[in-house]
Design a protein around this motif. Structure first.
Motif, short mmCIF file in Angstrom:
data_model
loop_
_atom_site.label_atom_id
_atom_site.label_comp_id
_atom_site.label_asym_id
_atom_site.label_seq_id
_atom_site.Cartn_x
_atom_site.Cartn_y
_atom_site.Cartn_z
N GLY A 426 0.72 -1.05 -0.02
CA GLY A 426 0.00 -0.12 -0.16
C GLY A 426 0.66 1.18 0.15
N TRP A 427 2.01 1.18 0.75
CA TRP A 427 2.85 2.25 0.90
C TRP A 427 3.63 2.83 -0.45
N CYS A 428 4.05 1.75 -0.98
CA CYS A 428 5.13 1.82 -2.25
C CYS A 428 4.21 1.96 -3.34
N GLY A 429 2.87 1.69 -3.46
CA GLY A 429 2.07 1.78 -4.65
C GLY A 429 1.78 0.50 -5.53
N LEU A 430 2.53 -0.43 -5.05
CA LEU A 430 2.13 -1.74 -5.84
C LEU A 430 0.80 -2.12 -5.80
N ALA A 431 0.30 -2.07 -4.73
CA ALA A 431 -1.21 -2.51 -4.14
C ALA A 431 -2.25 -2.16 -5.14
N ALA A 432 -2.03 -1.05 -5.85
CA ALA A 432 -2.83 -0.17 -6.82
C ALA A 432 -2.71 -1.29 -8.26
N HIS A 433 -1.67 -1.75 -8.31
CA HIS A 433 -1.47 -2.66 -9.52
C HIS A 433 -1.75 -4.03 -9.36
N GLY A 434 -2.19 -4.42 -8.01
CA GLY A 434 -2.98 -5.84 -7.91
C GLY A 434 -2.07 -6.76 -7.48
N GLY A 435 -0.80 -6.33 -7.11
CA GLY A 435 0.10 -7.75 -6.69
C GLY A 435 1.32 -7.05 -5.81
N TYR A 436 2.14 -8.06 -5.18
CA TYR A 436 2.97 -8.04 -4.49
C TYR A 436 3.91 -9.15 -4.11
N LEU A 437 5.24 -9.30 -4.23
CA LEU A 437 5.86 -10.60 -3.95
C LEU A 437 5.52 -11.22 -2.66
N GLY A 438 5.32 -10.55 -1.70
CA GLY A 438 4.70 -11.14 -0.32
C GLY A 438 4.97 -12.11 0.35
N MET A 439 6.28 -12.94 -0.01
CA MET A 439 6.93 -13.90 0.79
C MET A 439 7.78 -13.27 2.04
N PHE A 440 7.94 -14.26 2.87
CA PHE A 440 8.27 -13.78 4.17
C PHE A 440 9.60 -12.55 4.04
N ASP A 441 10.51 -12.88 3.68
CA ASP A 441 11.52 -11.84 3.44
C ASP A 441 11.20 -10.47 3.17
N TRP A 442 10.18 -10.78 2.07
CA TRP A 442 9.74 -9.38 1.43
C TRP A 442 8.80 -8.85 2.00
#
Length: 505
Positions: A426-442
């Motif tokens: 949400g902060w960096c803006g990727l949520a607006a494009h529908g996805g994020y890497l999302g695994m533990f380290d990231w």
């Protein structure tokens, strides 16, 4: 000029068909290792083909698991009108590509970042007597995903370096390459001890997206549920030692356990989504029995998991044997960093399923919490983080802390994956494009790095680099004698530590 064109063509071919393709990268390393060892050509060819085929089998299992789960994710999203951010490496990579295009940047720079970062990784391992880094990151598809996310996070944190052109400026590329290459070397290095103990010295590390999570799970499982490094005597009941009365004993068989648990869990989710949705998407026909289709769909998880484990057994012996040639000639005292699925061929296979389900429950609890709290970013769990993160960490947790650790640690990992991803995406803006890497380290380590760089600028970059490079130094000082012995001669390491391996009589 002609020579440069030829060299560029060779590199383009290697980057496209070898570096980005894990099976052929593993095959290339096997070929290089056996060649350096002076093996006969037919042994080298056979070993190389076996390594490639084993990885292809592993990819078939991994791909099958992912493709089986994806329609369920889409159903949850479409059926209940959820417009959310999917945490999944492939969704995340697509989101970065869209985000880069939206600000006029080219996504092609990702491959140049990958190349320079990989060279940094090689150099850190080559001079491991100084750097203390002992693992070479070899999973090319993961490197592409991470390079994509990392380049966006740096553009977000340090916009002054991003420039106005379509390409990422060289200064930013150098900065990001150093940080990403150090992360690959340091992260995979952290997994050596857990993997050597789990596999009884098979000679590999994990090079994936949850490397810090593996070491944290290893540490917490031992401290909270295990023997605390042998400081206390404690009986640890592992998943495979569960005494299940009567018909519950069928859970002792990995395939049966996976089939039953997946049928119960995903059967319920499929039933909630309902037959009309899957008929509308063309997944099933109008006249097909929905209950039977759900049952068949659920059993495929057990099938693909078995395929995955077969792939591991097929290639891991060849890779680790051949890598000895690379270690002896080019990268002494090192081990290859491989896909996290490799470790599923070791330890208690049912811990893979238990860890996955515990992590999934944690993710679902966190998603419900986001909805209740009215979070502007709602997360949809992707199969890759929920399975490969939590199954891997659950396997390690079970080995060090037993059943309680296997259920508890992945549950909290699931919470971190969702809450951390919601915050950073949400902060960096990727949520607006529908996805994020999302695994533990990231969802944990890299958001912290991003905060440091965002608010401290160039000083923050230096702090992140120092943190990464200091980690192996600290680990080395905790056990100077055993640090390199664990990769050079694991049997001698066991004698030095007075430990008994999981496969010793």
């Amino acid at each position: 000029m002609a020579v440069l064109d030829i060299l560029k063509s060779i590199w383009d071919f290697f980057a496209t068909y070898v570096l980005q393709k894990a099976p052929y990268m593993v095959g290339f390393l096997t070929l290089l290792g056996y060649t350096l060892m002076g093996k006969k050509w037919y042994d080298t060819l056979g070993g190389t083909l076996k390594a490639i085929i084993g990885m292809l089998i592993l990819n078939a299992g991994s791909g099958g698991l992912t493709s089986t789960f994806r329609p369920i994710l889409a159903g949850l999203k479409d059926r209940f009108n959820l417009s959310a951010c999917v945490i999944d490496p492939y969704y995340g990579q697509n989101a970065v590509q869209e985000a880069m295009e939206s600000i006029g940047k080219t996504f092609a720079d990702t491959m140049m970042l990958l190349l320079i970062a990989f060279i940094i990784n090689i150099l850190l391992v080559r001079f491991n007597k100084i750097t203390k880094c002992r693992a070479l990151f070899t999973t090319g598809h993961v490197q592409v995903q991470q390079a994509a996310t990392a380049i966006w996070l740096l553009i977000f944190a340090l916009p002054m370096l991003a420039g106005d052109g379509a390409s990422v400026p060289i200064p930013m590329m150098i900065v990001m390459s150093i940080l990403l290459g150090a992360y690959w070397a340091v992260g995979s290095n952290l997994t050596i001890k857990p993997m050597q103990e789990l596999s009884d010295g098979a000679g590999f590390a994990i090079a994936h997206q949850q490397m810090f999570g593996i070491r944290l799970g290893y540490f917490l499982s031992d401290k909270l549920f295990g023997t605390n490094g042998g400081k206390r005597k404690k009986e640890i009941k592992k998943v495979g030692e569960l005494e299940m009365p009567g018909f519950f004993s069928i859970f002792n068989e990995n395939m049966v356990c996976t089939a039953i648990l997946m049928t119960a869990f995903f059967g319920a989710i499929l039933a909630i989504i309902g037959k009309p949705y899957f008929v509308g998407t063309g997944e099933i026909g109008e006249n097909m029995n929905f209950v039977w289709w759900c049952f068949d769909k659920s059993l495929n998880f057990a099938v693909y998991l078995a395929i995955l484990q077969l792939g591991v057994r097929t290639f891991v012996t060849e890779l680790t044997a051949s890598f000895q040639g690379i270690a002896d000639k080019l990268l002494p005292s090192s081990v290859p960093g491989v896909d996290c699925a490799v470790c599923y061929g070791f330890g208690d296979a049912n811990a893979v399923t238990f860890g996955f389900l515990a992590g999934l429950v944690g993710q679902l609890v966190a998603i419900i919490a986001l909805i209740v709290m009215g979070s502007p970013t709602i997360i949809i769990c992707g199969f890759v983080p929920v399975f490969f993160d939590n199954a891997t960490i659950g396997l390690v947790a079970n080995e060090k802390g037993g059943l309680k650790a296997c259920l508890t640690i992945p549950f909290f990992v699931g919470l971190c994956q969702v809450f951390g991803s919601a915050l950073i995406a949400g902060w960096c803006g990727l949520a607006a494009h529908g996805g994020y890497l999302g695994m533990f380290d990231w969802a944990t380590v890299w958001p912290v790095f991003t905060v440091i760089m965002k608010y401290l600028g160039y000083i923050g970059v230096a702090i992140v680099a120092v943190i990464l490079l200091a980690i192996p130094q600290i680990e080395y000082r905790m056990d100077p004698k055993g640090y390199f012995l664990i990769t050079e001669d694991y049997e001698a390491y066991k004698q030095y530590k007075g430990i008994k391996g999981p496969y010793d009589d």
